[in-house]
Write an enzyme that holds these catalytic residues in place. Structure first.
Site, PDB file in Angstrom:
ATOM      1  CD  GLU A   1      -2.987   1.037   0.147  1.00 32.92           C
ATOM      2  OE1 GLU A   1      -3.005   0.026  -0.587  1.00 32.92           O
ATOM      3  OE2 GLU A   1      -3.753   2.000   0.003  1.00 32.92           O
ATOM      4  CG  ASP A   2       1.415   3.011   3.250  1.00 30.94           C
ATOM      5  OD1 ASP A   2       0.453   3.284   2.514  1.00 30.94           O
ATOM      6  OD2 ASP A   2       1.333   2.903   4.471  1.00 30.94           O
TER       7      ASP A   2
END
Ligand code: MN
Length: 725
Positions: free
Chosen positions: A81-82
């Site tokens: 996700e990051d």
């Protein structure tokens, strides 16, 4: 490397070693290294290096006692996700099971909860369960959320409220259903602190004051109990606990109770070695103090749905009520860690956690509603049917619930017919998808529209799953392109005439054509073609009307009409098929007895009525028994059987006994409708004593289908029995 980070990681390794003693740390170290690099330079809102969060989440996962793959996945849970990491990177380096876990968590992370409507929450919880696929994904996600809630003070106020709301609505109920009381309590208290800080501190302060006042009291009680247990040679740990803030808050505000009326504000917990000791300890406690009436519960013999086991009793000492909970060490572990504890015991750490079979067990657990506040008939039915549904989001985060197998076209029409009619493309999760794509739980669906769109295509009717979309597409064709519909409908109708052996010249027969137009409820052939063209009327039915009338006319005028000859050549019209084979009799009139409403799968017999064909009864019908006993009628009974090639639904009656309440009929009707079972009639009668009987007539395929339906209905709350009417 930051000293604090190193220390946190070391304590994680310690924690894992505490239950995997021969741990080889190579993979774990590698995962730590990978996550450390991936999050390098990122900071959390409180200024800490970001890596602290995955380590802390992994620590919570380790407290749950999950396997090494889960811990590694927790360390990596924000990488996709990051950071720049991909599924394939993780798969190559840590194996597919870890990559799948991380991917699963990422999907849940992407779910947006901007929708605040209460009725959508149960759907969201269902979707969460359905999406997680592997229960470990759910557990890692809960750990992630728990750590986020522990550090939520650094978020903006709006963000705090949003996260707290989700936590209350989604995560705490899930933790509860998974039996993880400790985590559930912490999530609820932390969420409450954000949502109603004033209410929280009122309750917390009052609890503190009372606890301070009662500390000595509780100590006296514990000592007395411990001494008496020891005197009876029972090894026990005796501890006390104060109820967590949110549960007191809820009782005070929703049940309007004062703190004095909450009897289980304080509890003394006795943890012993065996079940036998539990009951012995119970006896001792009851000798020592006075029992409050009607407060004893035996969750050892009757565990809660989430596997919680304990004996509960409420005692009174020095005028103060307190709850006593008695359980074994095993039961205690299950009460604290829920499902994770259960798995650990059952499958060993490197066992096949997450395998399909396990998942099935968990699903059943998650579905069972008997211990939730929502004693709601509908939700009981909803959950065991969530496999038939798919939950997807609009780009704004609104949840749209569609039947499983739905396409982006269904989605577009579910939003608005104008969106469907102008749809030119679709993005699913940010990627272009085609119109036949099958929507998956959690997909974010973005429909592209254009004012210059030529409108839906006829093929769409075959691609959609929902009646709503189909109707709206038909509606569009009806309105938008009459010319095209006429051409389309005309050729369809003419093909149907050819197929059934009628020449096009039949259309010159004015009377027959008028009869057909009248039956189709239109005034001109063009109108009829248009109706067929947009799908509003069937070409087959229209052609049948025409043939029916031509046959009738030709019988009235038995002359050398070519059409008539043609019709004669046709095979003679059969009586409507009924799915019943009567030996030795073709084409006889069949009707199904109303007294016993037989369906395929039932043993049946036929009764030759006086002038109304054969009536079909179940062979165990009371009327059959009576009639067969009557000599005058015995000979009228003949053997009949079901035609195995006939696949239409049959009408049958069911009777539901349930606790009476408002809206019972509506709920039953809705439940039947949710199973896509046609409902012919329904009514309810109170029979006194708080009970009611609901009689319903439904359409079913056969006895197997019927028992699926009755099983689902009988699992609903408040239902006592479901049987055939
Ligand atoms: Mn996270």
């Amino acid at each position: 490397m930051d000293q604090a980070v190193r220390q946190q990681y070391d304590s994680l390794v310690e924690k894992v070693k505490s239950y995997i003693p021969n741990l080889n740390t190579t993979r774990l170290d590698d995962a730590f290294e990978y996550a450390y690099q991936a999050h390098d330079g990122q900071k959390r809102k409180n200024g800490e290096p970001y890596i602290i969060h995955p380590i802390a989440s992994a620590f919570i996962v380790a407290e749950m006692g999950l396997d090494l793959d889960s811990i590694i996945a927790a360390l990596l849970h924000d990488c996709i996700e990051d950071t720049g990491a991909t599924y394939d990177d993780i798969k190559t380096r840590f194996g597919q099971p870890v990559a799948d876990l991380v991917n699963g968590v990422t999907k849940l992370t992407r779910v947006m909860f901007t929708s605040k409507e209460e009725e959508q929450m149960e759907n969201l919880r269902k979707m969460f369960i359905a999406m997680a696929k592997d229960i470990r994904v759910l557990l890692i996600k809960i750990a992630d959320r728990l750590h986020n809630m522990r550090t939520i003070n650094y978020q903006s106020e709006a963000k705090q409220r949003e996260k707290a709301h989700e936590t209350m609505q989604i995560y705490a109920p899930l933790a509860h259903r998974l039996g993880m009381q400790r985590i559930k309590w912490e999530l609820e208290d932390r969420a409450l602190q954000c949502l109603d800080p004033v209410g929280y501190s009122e309750v917390a302060e009052e609890l503190n004051v009372r606890t301070a006042n009662y500390t000595e009291f509780l100590e006296r009680i514990k000592t007395r109990i411990a001494e008496h247990l020891a005197a009876d040679d029972i090894d026990a740990v005796v501890e006390s606990r104060v109820k967590h803030v949110y549960s007191v808050y809820r009782k005070m505000y929703s049940q309007q109770k004062s703190m004095f009326e909450i009897y289980d504000l304080y509890a003394v917990r006795i943890i012993v070695d065996t079940v036998h000791d539990c009951y012995n300890a119970l006896g001792i406690v009851h000798e020592l103090f006075r029992a409050m009436p009607n407060r004893f519960k035996d969750y050892i013999n009757l565990p809660k749905a989430n596997k919680y086991q304990s004996l509960h009793t409420t005692m009174l000492a020095e005028g103060v009520p307190f709850e006593v909970q008695i359980r074994t060490h095993d039961m205690h572990h299950t009460a604290e860690y829920g499902i994770a504890a259960h798995w650990k015991d059952k499958s060993g750490l490197e066992g096949e956690l997450g395998s399909e079979q396990k998942l099935e067990w968990v699903r059943r657990l998650l579905e069972s509603q008997q211990d939730t506040e929502a004693e709601d008939f509908m939700s009981g039915l909803h959950t065991d049917m969530f496999d038939d549904e798919v939950f997807v989001f609009t780009p704004k985060g609104d949840l749209i619930n569609l039947p499983a197998g739905s396409s982006p076209i269904d989605f577009a029409y579910a939003i608005h017919s104008a969106v469907g009619n102008r749809m030119t493309g679709v993005f699913v999760n940010g990627r272009m998808a085609n119109f036949e794509y099958v929507l998956q739980n959690g997909d974010i669906v973005d429909i592209l529209t254009s004012a210059h769109s030529k409108g839906p295509s006829r093929d769409w009717i075959k691609m959609v799953k929902t009646g709503e979309a189909r109707n709206k597409i038909k509606q569009w064709f009806k309105k938008e392109c009459r010319e095209e519909n006429i051409a389309h409908g005309k050729s369809e109708f003419e093909n149907e005439l050819k197929r059934s052996g009628l020449p096009l010249s039949v259309l010159t027969n004015r009377d027959a054509v008028n009869f057909m137009l009248h039956r189709v409820s239109v005034t001109s052939l063009d109108d009829m073609y248009a109706a067929i063209g947009y799908g509003g009327h069937s070409a087959v039915k229209a052609a049948n009307f025409l043939r029916e009338e031509i046959v009738r006319i030709s019988r009235l005028q038995p002359d050398k009409n070519t059409i008539e000859e043609l019709i004669q050549a046709q095979k003679k019209p059969k009586t409507r098929p009924t799915g019943i084979v009567v030996q030795g009799l073709d084409n006889c009139l069949i009707k199904f007895a109303r007294c016993c409403t037989p369906i395929p799968g039932d043993g049946i017999v036929g009764f030759i009525t006086r002038g109304y064909g054969v009536s079909i009864h179940r062979d165990d019908c009371d009327n059959v028994k009576h009639s067969m006993a009557n000599e005058a009628e015995t000979e009228r009974w003949i053997p009949v059987s079901w035609d195995p090639n006939f696949h239409e639904a049959y009408q049958t009656a069911i009777q539901i006994s349930a606790r009476d309440r408002d809206g019972l009929v509506v709920d039953v009707a809705t439940a039947i409708n949710m199973m896509k079972v046609p409902l012919r009639s329904i009514n309810a009668d109170s029979i006194g004593g708080g009970y009611a009987i609901v009689n319903a007539v439904i359409m079913v395929k056969d006895t197997a289908h019927l028992s699926t339906i009755t099983n689902k209905l009988s699992r609903a709350s408040g239902v006592i029995e479901v049987k055939r009417g």
